[in-house]
Write a protein that holds these residues in place. Structure first.
Motif, mmCIF file in Angstrom:
data_model
loop_
_atom_site.group_PDB
_atom_site.id
_atom_site.type_symbol
_atom_site.label_atom_id
_atom_site.label_comp_id
_atom_site.label_asym_id
_atom_site.label_seq_id
_atom_site.Cartn_x
_atom_site.Cartn_y
_atom_site.Cartn_z
ATOM 1 N N CYS A 36 -7.975 23.654 -2.314
ATOM 2 C CA CYS A 36 -8.321 23.741 -3.738
ATOM 3 C C CYS A 36 -7.168 23.462 -4.708
ATOM 4 C CB CYS A 36 -8.884 25.126 -4.006
ATOM 5 S SG CYS A 36 -9.500 25.338 -5.670
ATOM 6 N N VAL A 37 -7.464 22.731 -5.775
ATOM 7 C CA VAL A 37 -6.447 22.381 -6.768
ATOM 8 C C VAL A 37 -6.327 23.410 -7.905
ATOM 9 C CG1 VAL A 37 -6.600 19.868 -6.451
ATOM 10 C CG2 VAL A 37 -8.120 20.997 -8.103
ATOM 11 N N VAL A 38 -7.304 24.308 -8.005
ATOM 12 C CA VAL A 38 -7.355 25.179 -9.185
ATOM 13 C C VAL A 38 -6.071 25.996 -9.431
ATOM 14 C CG1 VAL A 38 -8.578 27.126 -10.262
ATOM 15 C CG2 VAL A 38 -9.872 25.220 -9.301
ATOM 16 N N PRO A 39 -5.449 26.576 -8.379
ATOM 17 C CA PRO A 39 -4.213 27.321 -8.649
ATOM 18 C C PRO A 39 -3.128 26.441 -9.282
ATOM 19 C CG PRO A 39 -5.042 27.842 -6.465
ATOM 20 C CD PRO A 39 -5.854 26.673 -6.970
ATOM 21 N N TYR A 40 -3.193 25.123 -9.032
ATOM 22 C CA TYR A 40 -2.193 24.208 -9.602
ATOM 23 C C TYR A 40 -2.594 23.745 -11.007
ATOM 24 C CZ TYR A 40 -1.490 24.215 -4.577
ATOM 25 O OH TYR A 40 -1.344 24.628 -3.276
ATOM 26 N N THR A 41 -3.897 23.562 -11.238
ATOM 27 C CA THR A 41 -4.296 23.057 -12.558
ATOM 28 C C THR A 41 -4.460 24.175 -13.575
ATOM 29 O OG1 THR A 41 -6.673 23.115 -12.067
ATOM 30 C CG2 THR A 41 -5.520 21.067 -11.565
ATOM 31 N N ARG A 42 -4.816 25.374 -13.119
ATOM 32 C CA ARG A 42 -5.085 26.460 -14.073
ATOM 33 C C ARG A 42 -4.038 27.561 -14.036
ATOM 34 N NH1 ARG A 42 -9.415 25.973 -18.009
ATOM 35 N NH2 ARG A 42 -10.578 24.216 -17.229
ATOM 36 N N GLY A 43 -3.103 27.473 -13.100
ATOM 37 C CA GLY A 43 -2.019 28.443 -13.067
ATOM 38 C C GLY A 43 -2.412 29.790 -12.485
ATOM 39 N N ALA A 44 -1.530 30.781 -12.693
ATOM 40 C CA ALA A 44 -1.709 32.107 -12.094
ATOM 41 C C ALA A 44 -2.834 32.881 -12.770
ATOM 42 C CB ALA A 44 -0.398 32.877 -12.204
ATOM 43 N N GLU A 45 -3.359 33.874 -12.045
ATOM 44 C CA GLU A 45 -4.431 34.713 -12.580
ATOM 45 C C GLU A 45 -3.949 35.465 -13.819
ATOM 46 O OE1 GLU A 45 -6.114 37.291 -9.581
ATOM 47 O OE2 GLU A 45 -6.841 35.580 -8.430
ATOM 48 N N TRP A 46 -4.756 35.439 -14.841
ATOM 49 C CA TRP A 46 -4.420 36.129 -16.085
ATOM 50 C C TRP A 46 -5.704 36.585 -16.764
ATOM 51 C CZ3 TRP A 46 -5.565 35.325 -21.282
ATOM 52 C CH2 TRP A 46 -4.813 36.089 -22.192
ATOM 53 N N SER A 47 -5.710 37.832 -17.251
ATOM 54 C CA SER A 47 -6.913 38.376 -17.883
ATOM 55 C C SER A 47 -6.680 38.616 -19.366
ATOM 56 C CB SER A 47 -7.293 39.718 -17.247
ATOM 57 O OG SER A 47 -7.618 39.538 -15.892
ATOM 58 N N ARG A 48 -7.692 38.347 -20.169
ATOM 59 C CA ARG A 48 -7.586 38.654 -21.603
ATOM 60 C C ARG A 48 -7.708 40.168 -21.797
ATOM 61 N NH1 ARG A 48 -11.819 35.134 -24.887
ATOM 62 N NH2 ARG A 48 -10.635 35.908 -26.669
ATOM 63 N N PRO A 49 -7.003 40.706 -22.792
ATOM 64 C CA PRO A 49 -7.109 42.146 -23.050
ATOM 65 C C PRO A 49 -8.560 42.546 -23.355
ATOM 66 C CG PRO A 49 -5.316 41.182 -24.324
ATOM 67 C CD PRO A 49 -6.050 40.045 -23.692
ATOM 68 N N LEU A 50 -8.927 43.758 -22.963
ATOM 69 C CA LEU A 50 -10.290 44.261 -23.135
ATOM 70 C C LEU A 50 -10.761 44.139 -24.589
ATOM 71 C CD1 LEU A 50 -12.612 45.835 -21.627
ATOM 72 C CD2 LEU A 50 -11.544 47.917 -22.464
ATOM 73 N N ALA A 51 -9.910 44.565 -25.526
ATOM 74 C CA ALA A 51 -10.319 44.578 -26.937
ATOM 75 C C ALA A 51 -10.627 43.166 -27.439
ATOM 76 C CB ALA A 51 -9.228 45.215 -27.797
ATOM 77 N N ALA A 52 -9.833 42.191 -26.988
ATOM 78 C CA ALA A 52 -10.046 40.806 -27.437
ATOM 79 C C ALA A 52 -11.398 40.299 -26.941
ATOM 80 C CB ALA A 52 -8.927 39.913 -26.922
ATOM 81 N N VAL A 53 -11.736 40.640 -25.706
ATOM 82 C CA VAL A 53 -13.022 40.210 -25.146
ATOM 83 C C VAL A 53 -14.164 40.882 -25.904
ATOM 84 C CG1 VAL A 53 -14.491 40.211 -23.097
ATOM 85 C CG2 VAL A 53 -12.043 39.798 -22.855
ATOM 86 N N LEU A 54 -14.017 42.187 -26.152
ATOM 87 C CA LEU A 54 -15.090 42.918 -26.846
ATOM 88 C C LEU A 54 -15.275 42.394 -28.273
ATOM 89 C CD1 LEU A 54 -14.467 46.550 -25.534
ATOM 90 C CD2 LEU A 54 -16.244 44.928 -24.829
#
Ligand code: SAH
Ligand code: SF4
Ligand code: F3S
Length: 477
Positions: A186-204
């Motif tokens: 899979c190429v995704v780790p190279y094209t999208r980079g490391a796992e990162w989550s948006r803060p809860l408040a920003a999503v809400l």
């Protein structure tokens, strides 16, 4: 890095700017669909309005996918056509067309794009599209910008305008990006980079804004969405299950979905949430890729087939009507007929409501591309046909089994015939109902008359009362 876009300033500029036409063509996964919408949001204050065709566009963006060779090659043929259009435009009306390549091909082979297609004005990776306005002004001066080789998704999300365009009743919402799993194909780790989550408040906040706009169903997106661990106000991390609970509290937001999940991140609280939360829809996309332990090991999936079976059992215990979906790769290097039979066996045992299956495509820079024993294309093709026949059989049976049931349908849009309306069942099936266009935007119980390969047909019984429908007359019980 984030000082390039000041939305307020851009808006002020837009008051005087004439309307310019923006055409975005999107390839690949739902995350690219979300990104394309956000690119349109970023460009709106500059006077860009979306258009349906590249013919009259001032600015064309190809938002690309690198997952399989075919997907990546499509970009170059599309660019060839755009170049002709650009040349014709310059010759006949003396106007310019700006061409940008965004997304995962831009990230993976930006320099090659510039070399192979001189008509391209700029290349922008998936983490840098908030810089499009600034890039556009710079491009007017010099061609050859390439932005986004570094990964800093927080910069991107911080810089995006708070408001989103669109008027649908369903919406995508990216909550997590990137992948640390490094499956060998899979190429995704190279094209999208490391796992990162948006803060809860920003999503809400974004979800509340969507609900205020009339959105009733939100699909949370992430390359590994169930690995979500967004920061909470107290500095601790929130899980996807916590996020789902918080979203379910938002008035008007009646349905929550999420995709794509990795089996190893399917935590106990998320499984339990499927039993506890009515808003969490009973449809789960949980790719396994192969049913052979040997191939799963070579793929670096980090789990075996038994773990997958155990997981499915626990998920179905929490939510007995859960519809399952998956992704499969056939013809992975070294796959024998026996390995493939293990995949067929797994599919028979799990019984999928729908699934995607692909022939393995070697991708540059991935470990599997260098593995020996590549499977001959005709063998892989034959396996793909057999697998797809089985998956289709299961899908048809699942759809046919809905006949006679009453399902809650969220109506999204008009159909092709008369006053037909099209919506989605809880299991993500497309449902067609005649004389129902007045129901668009509503969740209504529908008696399913028949199930076909790709959709269901039904007739409505009565609107369901919900937080949004209260105050609207409710027919029947
Ligand atoms: N994050 C998701 C998948 C993202 S890619 C997951 O882990 O499941 C979407 C799908 O494309 C994958 O599930 C896989 O089935 C397929 N895919 C990825 N790389 C591929 C390749 N090199 N050849 C063929 N199919 C591939
Ligand atoms: Fe690709 Fe594997 Fe990551 Fe999914 S989990 S995006 S298949 S590397
Ligand atoms: Fe394709 Fe990138 Fe999505 S490679 S599948 S567009 S993450």
């Amino acid at each position: 890095m984030t000082d390039t876009l000041v939305p307020q300033a851009a808006e002020a500029e837009a008051e005087h700017a004439p309307t310019k036409r923006l055409f975005i063509k999107t390839y690949g996964c739902q995350m690219n669909v979300y990104d394309s919408e956000r690119m349109a949001d970023v460009l709106r204050p500059l006077g860009y309005a979306p258009t349906e065709t590249p013919d009259d566009a001032d600015f064309v963006i190809l938002n690309t996918c690198h997952i399989r060779e075919k997907a990546a090659e499509k970009v170059y043929s599309e660019l060839g056509k755009l170049r002709e259009l650009k040349d014709a435009k310059a010759a006949t009306s003396n106007t310019t067309m700006t061409i940008a390549v965004a997304g995962c091909v831009a990230q993976a082979e930006g320099e090659e794009i510039m070399r192979r297609q001189p008509a391209v004005d700029l290349v922008v990776g998936p983490q840098a599209y908030h810089q499009l306005p600034e890039l556009l002004t710079r491009t007017a001066r010099a061609r050859g910008e390439r932005i986004g080789a570094d990964f800093a998704p927080n910069d991107k999300f911080d810089a995006l305008p708070a408001t989103r365009g669109g008027d649908g009743v369903t919406a995508f919402l990216t909550v997590q990006e990137g992948c640390d799993k490094f499956c060998t194909f899979c190429v995704v780790p190279y094209t999208r980079g490391a796992e990162w989550s948006r803060p809860l408040a920003a999503v809400l906040d974004e979800a509340r804004a969507l609900a205020d706009r009339g959105v009733r169903e939100v699909t949370l997106l992430g390359q590994n969405v169930n690995a979500y661990d967004g920061e909470r106000a107290d500095g601790k991390k929130a899980t996807l299950a916590e996020l789902a609970h918080a979203l379910a509290e938002i008035p008007g937001l009646d349905r929550i979905r999420y995709t794509t999940s990795h089996p190893n991140d399917m935590s106990d609280d998320l499984i339990a949430a499927h039993g506890d939360l009515d808003a969490l829809m009973p449809y789960l996309h949980l790719p396994v890729q192969s049913g052979s332990d040997r191939i799963l090991r070579l793929m670096n999936r980090k789990h075996g087939r038994q773990k997958y079976f155990d997981l499915i059992e626990r998920i179905r215990a929490a939510r007995p009507d859960m519809a399952l979906s998956g992704d499969f790769i056939v013809g992975f290097p070294g796959e024998t007929e026996r390995d493939f039979e293990d995949t067929m066996d797994l599919v028979r045992r799990v019984n999928y409501a729908s699934a995607f299956s692909f022939m393995y495509s070697p991708r540059p820079g991935t470990p599997a591309a260098g593995m020996g024993a590549q499977v001959p294309p005709e063998v892989a093709k034959d396996r793909l046909h057999r697998l797809q026949a089985l998956l289709l059989e299961q899908q048809v049976a699942f759809n046919a089994a809905q006949a006679g049931r009453t399902l809650d349908v969220l109506f999204e849009k008009k159909g092709r015939h008369g006053r037909q309306a099209i919506g989605r069942s809880p299991y993500l099936q497309s449902v067609h109902v005649d004389d129902a266009d007045h129901l668009i935007g509503k969740i209504v119980p529908v008696e399913i008359v028949s199930g076909q390969q790709n959709s269901l047909t039904g007739k409505p019984i009565a609107p369901v009362p919900s937080s949004r429908d209260l105050g609207v007359s409710v027919l029947g019980a």
